[in-house]
Write a protein that holds these residues in place. Structure first.
Motif, PDB file in Angstrom:
ATOM      1  N   ALA A 225      24.802   8.157  29.786  1.00 42.14           N
ATOM      2  CA  ALA A 225      25.527   8.003  31.051  1.00 42.14           C
ATOM      3  C   ALA A 225      26.235   9.295  31.428  1.00 42.14           C
ATOM      4  O   ALA A 225      26.265   9.686  32.607  1.00 42.14           O
ATOM      5  CB  ALA A 225      26.535   6.862  30.937  1.00 42.14           C
ATOM      6  N   GLY A 226      26.784   9.983  30.441  1.00 45.52           N
ATOM      7  CA  GLY A 226      27.452  11.253  30.716  1.00 45.52           C
ATOM      8  C   GLY A 226      26.477  12.309  31.228  1.00 45.52           C
ATOM      9  O   GLY A 226      26.803  13.078  32.135  1.00 45.52           O
TER      10      GLY A 226
ATOM     11  N   THR B 284      23.695  11.763  32.894  1.00 39.83           N
ATOM     12  CA  THR B 284      23.315  11.428  34.277  1.00 39.83           C
ATOM     13  C   THR B 284      24.410  11.821  35.269  1.00 39.83           C
ATOM     14  O   THR B 284      24.125  12.046  36.451  1.00 39.83           O
ATOM     15  CB  THR B 284      23.047   9.918  34.407  1.00 39.83           C
ATOM     16  OG1 THR B 284      24.228   9.188  34.037  1.00 39.83           O
ATOM     17  CG2 THR B 284      21.891   9.486  33.513  1.00 39.83           C
ATOM     18  N   LEU B 285      25.653  11.925  34.783  1.00 41.69           N
ATOM     19  CA  LEU B 285      26.756  12.360  35.637  1.00 41.69           C
ATOM     20  C   LEU B 285      26.893  13.875  35.677  1.00 41.69           C
ATOM     21  O   LEU B 285      27.805  14.405  36.305  1.00 41.69           O
ATOM     22  CB  LEU B 285      28.065  11.743  35.143  1.00 41.69           C
ATOM     23  CG  LEU B 285      28.169  10.217  35.241  1.00 41.69           C
ATOM     24  CD1 LEU B 285      29.444   9.728  34.583  1.00 41.69           C
ATOM     25  CD2 LEU B 285      28.109   9.769  36.692  1.00 41.69           C
TER      26      LEU B 285
ATOM     27  N   GLN C  75      35.098   6.725  28.339  1.00 41.24           N
ATOM     28  CA  GLN C  75      34.479   6.506  29.632  1.00 41.24           C
ATOM     29  C   GLN C  75      35.382   7.001  30.747  1.00 41.24           C
ATOM     30  O   GLN C  75      34.921   7.525  31.769  1.00 41.24           O
ATOM     31  CB  GLN C  75      34.186   5.007  29.820  1.00 41.24           C
ATOM     32  CG  GLN C  75      33.362   4.705  31.062  1.00 41.24           C
ATOM     33  CD  GLN C  75      31.981   5.305  30.978  1.00 41.24           C
ATOM     34  OE1 GLN C  75      31.359   5.331  29.925  1.00 41.24           O
ATOM     35  NE2 GLN C  75      31.508   5.835  32.095  1.00 41.24           N
TER      36      GLN C  75
ATOM     37  N   ALA D   1      34.858  10.655  31.070  1.00 40.65           N
ATOM     38  CA  ALA D   1      33.582  10.944  31.723  1.00 40.65           C
ATOM     39  C   ALA D   1      33.673  10.705  33.223  1.00 40.65           C
ATOM     40  O   ALA D   1      33.189  11.499  34.026  1.00 40.65           O
ATOM     41  CB  ALA D   1      32.478  10.083  31.113  1.00 40.65           C
ATOM     42  N   ASP D   2      34.302   9.616  33.631  1.00 41.71           N
ATOM     43  CA  ASP D   2      34.416   9.308  35.048  1.00 41.71           C
ATOM     44  C   ASP D   2      35.288  10.335  35.766  1.00 41.71           C
ATOM     45  O   ASP D   2      34.989  10.736  36.895  1.00 41.71           O
ATOM     46  CB  ASP D   2      35.015   7.911  35.231  1.00 41.71           C
ATOM     47  CG  ASP D   2      34.069   6.824  34.729  1.00 41.71           C
ATOM     48  OD1 ASP D   2      32.874   7.123  34.596  1.00 41.71           O
ATOM     49  OD2 ASP D   2      34.537   5.696  34.477  1.00 41.71           O
TER      50      ASP D   2
ATOM     51  N   ASN E 206      35.717  13.464  34.967  1.00 41.72           N
ATOM     52  CA  ASN E 206      34.987  14.716  35.120  1.00 41.72           C
ATOM     53  C   ASN E 206      33.901  14.596  36.173  1.00 41.72           C
ATOM     54  O   ASN E 206      33.571  15.561  36.860  1.00 41.72           O
ATOM     55  CB  ASN E 206      34.376  15.123  33.776  1.00 41.72           C
ATOM     56  CG  ASN E 206      33.810  16.524  33.813  1.00 41.72           C
ATOM     57  OD1 ASN E 206      34.548  17.491  33.786  1.00 41.72           O
ATOM     58  ND2 ASN E 206      32.493  16.626  33.871  1.00 41.72           N
ATOM     59  N   ALA E 207      33.310  13.395  36.284  1.00 41.38           N
ATOM     60  CA  ALA E 207      32.232  13.204  37.260  1.00 41.38           C
ATOM     61  C   ALA E 207      32.748  13.386  38.677  1.00 41.38           C
ATOM     62  O   ALA E 207      32.027  13.852  39.557  1.00 41.38           O
ATOM     63  CB  ALA E 207      31.625  11.815  37.101  1.00 41.38           C
ATOM     64  N   ARG E 208      33.987  13.050  38.945  1.00 41.73           N
ATOM     65  CA  ARG E 208      34.545  13.190  40.289  1.00 41.73           C
ATOM     66  C   ARG E 208      34.711  14.648  40.678  1.00 41.73           C
ATOM     67  O   ARG E 208      34.816  14.979  41.854  1.00 41.73           O
ATOM     68  CB  ARG E 208      35.908  12.493  40.359  1.00 41.73           C
ATOM     69  CG  ARG E 208      35.827  10.990  40.135  1.00 41.73           C
ATOM     70  CD  ARG E 208      37.149  10.326  40.484  1.00 41.73           C
ATOM     71  NE  ARG E 208      37.133   8.922  40.073  1.00 41.73           N
ATOM     72  CZ  ARG E 208      37.700   8.464  38.988  1.00 41.73           C
ATOM     73  NH1 ARG E 208      38.312   9.306  38.170  1.00 41.73           N
ATOM     74  NH2 ARG E 208      37.670   7.177  38.686  1.00 41.73           N
TER      75      ARG E 208
ATOM     76  N   ARG F  80      32.484  16.987  39.985  1.00 37.74           N
ATOM     77  CA  ARG F  80      31.195  17.663  39.991  1.00 37.74           C
ATOM     78  C   ARG F  80      30.984  18.431  41.288  1.00 37.74           C
ATOM     79  O   ARG F  80      31.378  17.974  42.356  1.00 37.74           O
ATOM     80  CB  ARG F  80      30.060  16.656  39.832  1.00 37.74           C
ATOM     81  CG  ARG F  80      29.865  16.152  38.424  1.00 37.74           C
ATOM     82  CD  ARG F  80      28.629  15.292  38.370  1.00 37.74           C
ATOM     83  NE  ARG F  80      28.703  14.226  39.361  1.00 37.74           N
ATOM     84  CZ  ARG F  80      27.668  13.583  39.847  1.00 37.74           C
ATOM     85  NH1 ARG F  80      26.462  13.944  39.510  1.00 37.74           N
ATOM     86  NH2 ARG F  80      27.824  12.606  40.719  1.00 37.74           N
TER      87      ARG F  80
END
Length: 259
Positions: A120-121, A123-124, A226, A229-230, A232-234, A236
């Motif tokens: 999942a990480g 894919t982000l 999680q 990870a979330d 950091n995804a924001r 990107r």
């Protein structure tokens, strides 16, 4: 009361624990990815010091690090330094003896890790380094912490290999374990008992501190990973080309004009 054995034991245990911590994690992480046969062979070799008598481990280290052996003779000739019968010689012995404890616990923690979190990480858009330190390590911190504590506690009580490779010199190489043996051998049971109690108190305090730390960390490390990870995804960057999808209002307006 001479406190050098205590200070020397803490110094040796701290240095060896740091070395074993990173080597154990690295070995557990990469060996867990190997084929089953290679993993089994390496697992036996790396765990062997755990089941061998400490005196055997000390003898094998002397065969390698002794002043007339391969590595010991080369270091002595190159830099004029002896690798045995020094206080830091015990670091080699303690690191070898305690390494299997850190390696086994870290490997068990990594093998129980849910790999879908890593997928999942990725894919982000997260890097493998970020996933390792901010996703995998938080999820496996209970096992990692247990291995580090066991290694440190075992390092404080190591005697067999340490006595063979570092010896016993008061004020130079003495540790708590070697001091207890020497005091007992000379019939000073009262002083030996004092050092035994010191060792017990230190080990108990370390284990108690770790138990309190585990309670404060919470019961859901995966949720914290999680969350990392979330978050950091924001942050990107936009996709290649910098193109953005048209908003729904814009598409509706264009369709209305066409009509």
């Amino acid at each position: 009361m001479d406190w050098f054995p205590l200070l020397n034991s803490l110094r040796i245990a701290a240095i060896s624990s740091v070395i074993v911590f990173f080597l154990g994690i690295a070995a557990a992480y990469y060996i867990a990815k190997l084929p089953r046969v290679a993993k089994g062979v390496l697992d036996v070799l790396l765990t062997l010091p755990l089941v061998l008598p400490p005196t055997v481990v000390g003898y094998l280290l002397l065969c390698v690090l002794g002043p007339r052996r391969i590595i010991g003779a080369w270091v002595l000739e190159k830099w004029g330094a002896k690798l045995v019968m020094q206080w830091w010689s015990a670091v080699f012995a303690v690191a070898v003896v305690t390494f299997p404890l850190m390696y086994r616990t870290a490997r068990g923690a990594f093998e129980s890790f849910d790999e879908t979190l890593s997928d999942a990480g990725r894919t982000l858009g997260l890097s493998n380094t970020y996933i390792f330190w901010h996703v995998r390590m938080p999820c496996c911190r209970q096992g990692i912490l247990a291995g580090a504590v066991l290694s440190f506690a075992r390092a404080l009580g190591e005697y067999g290999a340490t006595s063979m490779i570092a010896g016993y010199t008061p004020g130079k190489t003495a540790t708590i374990s070697t001091e207890v043996y020497q005091l007992w051998r000379t019939g000073d049971d009262a002083a030996a008992l004092r050092w035994v109690l010191v060792n017990i108190v230190i080990s108990a305090v370390v284990l108690l501190a770790v138990n309190l730390l585990e309670r404060n960390e919470g019961k859901h490390p995966a949720a914290h990973a999680q969350k990392h990870a979330d978050g950091n995804a924001r942050k990107r960057p936009p996709r290649k080309g910098g193109e953005k999808r048209p908003a729904a209002n814009t598409r509706n307006k264009k369709e209305g004009k066409k009509k």
